[in-house]
Write an enzyme that holds these catalytic residues in place. Structure first.
Site, PDB file in Angstrom:
ATOM      1  CE1 TYR B 422       0.856   0.106   4.384  1.00 40.00           C
ATOM      2  CE2 TYR B 422      -1.386  -0.562   4.843  1.00 40.00           C
ATOM      3  CZ  TYR B 422      -0.131  -0.264   5.279  1.00 40.00           C
ATOM      4  OH  TYR B 422       0.147  -0.330   6.606  1.00 40.00           O
ATOM      5  CD  GLU B 423       0.696   6.422   1.142  1.00 39.51           C
ATOM      6  OE1 GLU B 423      -0.416   6.121   1.642  1.00 39.51           O
ATOM      7  OE2 GLU B 423       0.871   7.443   0.467  1.00 39.51           O
ATOM      8  N   GLY B 424       1.419   3.081  -2.551  1.00 36.65           N
ATOM      9  CA  GLY B 424       2.292   2.943  -3.714  1.00 36.65           C
ATOM     10  C   GLY B 424       3.092   1.663  -3.602  1.00 36.65           C
ATOM     11  CD  GLN B 429       6.853   4.126  -2.971  1.00 37.88           C
ATOM     12  OE1 GLN B 429       7.555   5.133  -2.921  1.00 37.88           O
ATOM     13  NE2 GLN B 429       5.548   4.159  -2.745  1.00 37.88           N
TER      14      GLN B 429
END
Lengths: 574, 574
Positions: B422-424, B429
């Site tokens: 999650y969060e990319g 990334q």
């Protein structure tokens, strides 16, 4: 999410790479392409149609302990019955016990498909196979006649009882006791982590139990092997019961039990106080089977992730390609899929080769048996470490959807994890390799292995097409050799320097082993570049050589660092 | 299995390595040793006494959806109330909204302890913190006055609504619509994977929702950000509801919801059609927070595995050492613990440094903000990849007991897994790093980073004690430089060659970053070799340099192999 057995790869390996019919191994001459294709296609069909649809069911429902009896997930019993009816359990069992007498290699290929489709369900069969092998090798004529036909067919299933609460790897610590009572023995103690310890899919369960009988001395020397059936010959229940059903991270469909033996009736298998030796004889096959689980679950995870990567539209690599393109166009996704593919196909080749060496060993080829013994910790340890990594990579392709239990990705990761642990945790495999197998028989097997690689590389010298594969492999074999020389230099005075590098050595040798497999596969694929399947083999071989084999240098660097920083701190520093 | 906050390491980093009071960052001068120790000791006490005991409970019970409302696991509500009462939520929130106005660095250290103790429970607070930051940066004066005091205290909690069934990373594909209605908007659509989407621990939930308002054009350009409270100012329920509560691999105590917006009332946050920019401003902190989860869960897993390794008797390294010695005497176990330790302590240092750069950036230091932006994908991607690996290593130490849910090892692995996603997702990334951050502002940040490393290595030249640390780092920085040169050479004509190496580059830079941290830590530990804690730092620094940093050469080799084998096969070959 459907599973499809990799039939084309099976045929490529058996007939183009290994050329099984020409190997001179008893039983292999009959393995013509038509026959192996028919067997493996039928196995693939059962795997896809019967086993795979129950994989999620098994994970969600798990097993349940009710009134002392384990109930398996909905559908398991019927599927098990179908495997039994099809004769799949007894593929490589002897004809005299109702088996089909096929080579272990064929069992291995079928087993891969069954594990990919449903690892948990297949464990009931795998353990039965182990019990069959142990009793066949060490049982009395009477024991064989009584148990083997039932185990070959899986009418009865088997278990292996080694671990106790206070001892796993260190079997010298076991407390389960055997007291003689006439012809039989009374077994008393608690065993844990017993896969298939109880279930509702067979009339009887045949427990093989390690216990200490009086007079055997301390440690593993005092251990004997006993056969303890759940139901006795007169139809009464033996004094063995399920103490607990474990809740586990994965393989929920496989019943992992605490088993209590309360003066249960047992019979000695093999010689008194020689139980460890009896267990060791079936260890090679059991460990190869676990190595197979490592890449077989990775194969299933790869298939599911690939389907998702082709289907899921997200992002663009080309302008004007519409609002979004499938994930598979993205280089980082493709890299991940290529890494998985290169590992899985190499692992399959190594496992099949290992199975053929075991077949040779069964027929008295001591050199093949030595090589198999050397490779077994690599097949078990390396293929399960990397197989787990591969399932994690596959899960990553799903993004957030891979973390949700609606999709299969999480189960593959959770299931694959156990293969690194059981049948000797991978650290123990590394210790077995470095502390025992390398030096065994004066280092004959590892020398033969290195010479084999160099010879195969040298035979390809001057072959420009094969150079991008042969050259890196030769370099990696040199790194393996260098690590060996280092181990020999420290073995006497500071064994900790070698042991600190044991896991790195297992992985170094694992990479070299897969490198050898990719050399053989690339060679077999030469000259047929217009066939897409073979073209892909050539590309994947180079992918392995340029992106995975260079890991050897890293492992060598770690090995050469020795144990200084590893052992420097006192226990309180942790 | 108790958790103990690593207070000694916090003090070492803040005061001996970073020397925070001398950095000239606003708010840092007040961070004297007594003050930081008091705050962190109190945080550690709450983590150990209140949060950690609920970690297993949260995993076993999970959240439950009943009549449209999510019920959190037993004890979560009371613990959350204790955090609220202690002012822990608002540590770095502005005093005008009821916060304590401490630097983000202090929030980060406290957050680590809370995540180690109970990652799932801490998520409710983390997301609230994100909502606070977004509204503080982009909200109207009225919105700030209305929401911020409630969010700072966690009397109300927050959520971030980005993902939809058809789009995760590729937000240009979102379908949720906003229609103007007087001063407000009506929001309609379905959002998935909404952490803390509903629960029973707060009076109100403040949803921040990305949606498309008319006239914004295609793709991400048309996206705006809206605030959509669960309960409206007049006390009535807004038209937002939980469509489903997801069953996940881990973080069972964190409610992951499908949220349905059926013409829910919302208010625009920031400028119309500039929603992506508003989300980006809080991305650095959110991603650093996830990187922190990576090593914080690894820390908890390491603590539990270490306790087990000291307690469990199995095998012997010395003759005459009794029937069995603790696991920790075995070199392969010790190697695993050292690897975990070297990663975790390096990761903590990197995260703290990143937090201090964000603090500098908050006060207008553009160079620090540029460096933070460069490091964020590394902190998020590398620390969660390696953090997960570290939890798997910790689990391995438990043998079969690590696979059984009676012990904490499996939960740590299952919880840590989400941080890679999650969060990319970590592939995103890597793409952010290679495709955007390296070239950003003419490559200023990466050049400054490399120069910083070389300068710090050069300053230690001739220092014999530091040579075993400085020399390998200098070499690794050269490898990072080499990869950059390669990327520049292919950037124009074949971007796929760079993108095929993006994950390897992220890991190469991750190793170099931890190498820099170990250089700083070793330097700070010099000259105090008689203090066991500092002695351990020096050994662990060398362990990192000899056994982990050499991974840089492997990543470089893979990067230099380019994208040829990665992209050669057609999609049908997979």
């Amino acid at each position: 999410m459907g599973y499809t057995a990799p039939l084309e790869d099976y045929a490529f390996l058996l007939h183009r790479v290994m050329q099984v019919q020409s190997l001179g191994i008893p039983g292999y001459a009959e393995l013509d392409e038509g026959f192996t294709a028919a067997v493996l296609e039928a196995a693939g069909k059962i795997a896809a149609d019967v086993l795979a649809p129950l994989n999620t069911v098994g994970d969600r429902e798990g097993c349940v302990l009710e009134n002392g009896v384990v109930r398996t997930p909905e559908g398991f019993k019927a599927a098990f019955e179908q495997l039994r009816a099809g004769g799949w359990m007894a593929l490589d069992c002897a004809a005299e016990y109702g088996g089909q007498g096929l080579p272990y290699l064929m069992h291995t290929a079928v087993n891969e498909a069954f594990v990919s489709a449903n690892m948990a369900l297949n464990m009931y069969q795998g353990l039965t196979h182990g019990a069959y092998s142990a009793l066949r090798a060490h049982g009395t004529a009477e024991q064989k006649a009584y148990y083997l036909p039932k185990l070959a067919s899986c009418e009865w299933t088997g278990t292996m009882n080694l671990t106790e609460p206070q001892c796993g790897t260190d079997l010298g610590l076991i407390r389960t006791r055997a007291e003689a009572e006439g012809e039989a023995w009374r077994i008393t103690g608690t065993k844990i982590f017993i896969s298939a310890g109880d279930h509702d899919m067979a009339e009887n369960i045949v427990h093989l139990v390690l216990a200490k009988a009086p007079g055997g001395g301390e440690g593993t020397r005092g251990i004997s092997l006993f056969v303890v059936p759940k139901v006795l010959a007169d139809g009464t229940r033996n004094a063995v019961s399920v103490g607990k059903l474990e809740a586990k991270m994965g393989i929920h469909g496989s019943a992992t039990c605490v088993m209590n033996y309360d003066g249960a009736q047992g019979w000695l298998v093999g010689d008194l106080h020689k139980g460890m030796r009896a267990m060791f004889t079936m260890m090679n096959e059991a460990r190869l089977g676990v190595g197979c689980q490592g890449y077989a679950v990775a194969e299933a995870a790869y298939q599911a992730a690939t389907a998702y990567a082709k289907d899921r539209l997200q992002g663009r690599m080309a302008e004007g390609a519409g609002p979004a393109q499938p994930l598979i166009v993205h280089p980082d996704i493709r890299r991940s899929l290529m890494d998985q593919k290169a590992f899985i196909e190499g692992a399959r080749a190594l496992t099949f080769w290992g199975a053929s060496l075991i077949d040779r060993g069964h027929h008295g080829d001591a050199a093949a048996e030595g090589l198999a013994s050397l490779l077994i910790p690599v097949i078990k340890g390396f293929l399960t470490d990397k197989g787990f990594e591969s399932t994690v990579q596959a899960q990553q392709i799903w993004g957030g959807h891979g973390y949700i239990e609606d999709n299969p990705a999480s189960q593959f990761v959770r299931d694959a994890r156990i293969a690194m642990i059981y049948e000797g945790a991978n650290g123990v495999q590394a210790l077995d390799l470095v502390g025992r197998k390398l030096a065994s028989d004066g280092g004959k097997a590892i020398r033969a292995f290195l010479q084999m690689i160099l010879a195969e590389c040298q035979a390809l010298e001057g072959d420009a097409a094969m150079e991008p594969v042969a050259k890196p492999l030769k370099r990696a074999a040199g790194q393996l050799q260098e690590a060996l020389v280092y181990f020999m230099s420290v073995a006497g005075q500071s064994p900790q320097d070698a042991l600190a590098g044991s896991t790195d050595f297992l992985h170094l040798m694992g990479h070299v082993s897969l490198g050898l497999m990719w050399l053989r596969m690339a060679k077999a694929a030469q000259g047929a570049e217009n066939i897409p399947f073979l073209q892909a083999k050539l590309v994947t071989a180079r992918h392995f050589m340029t992106r995975q084999l260079p890991t050897c240098a890293l492992h060598l660097a770690r090995i050469m660092a020795g144990g200084e920083t590893v052992m420097a701190l006192p226990a309180e520093a942790f």
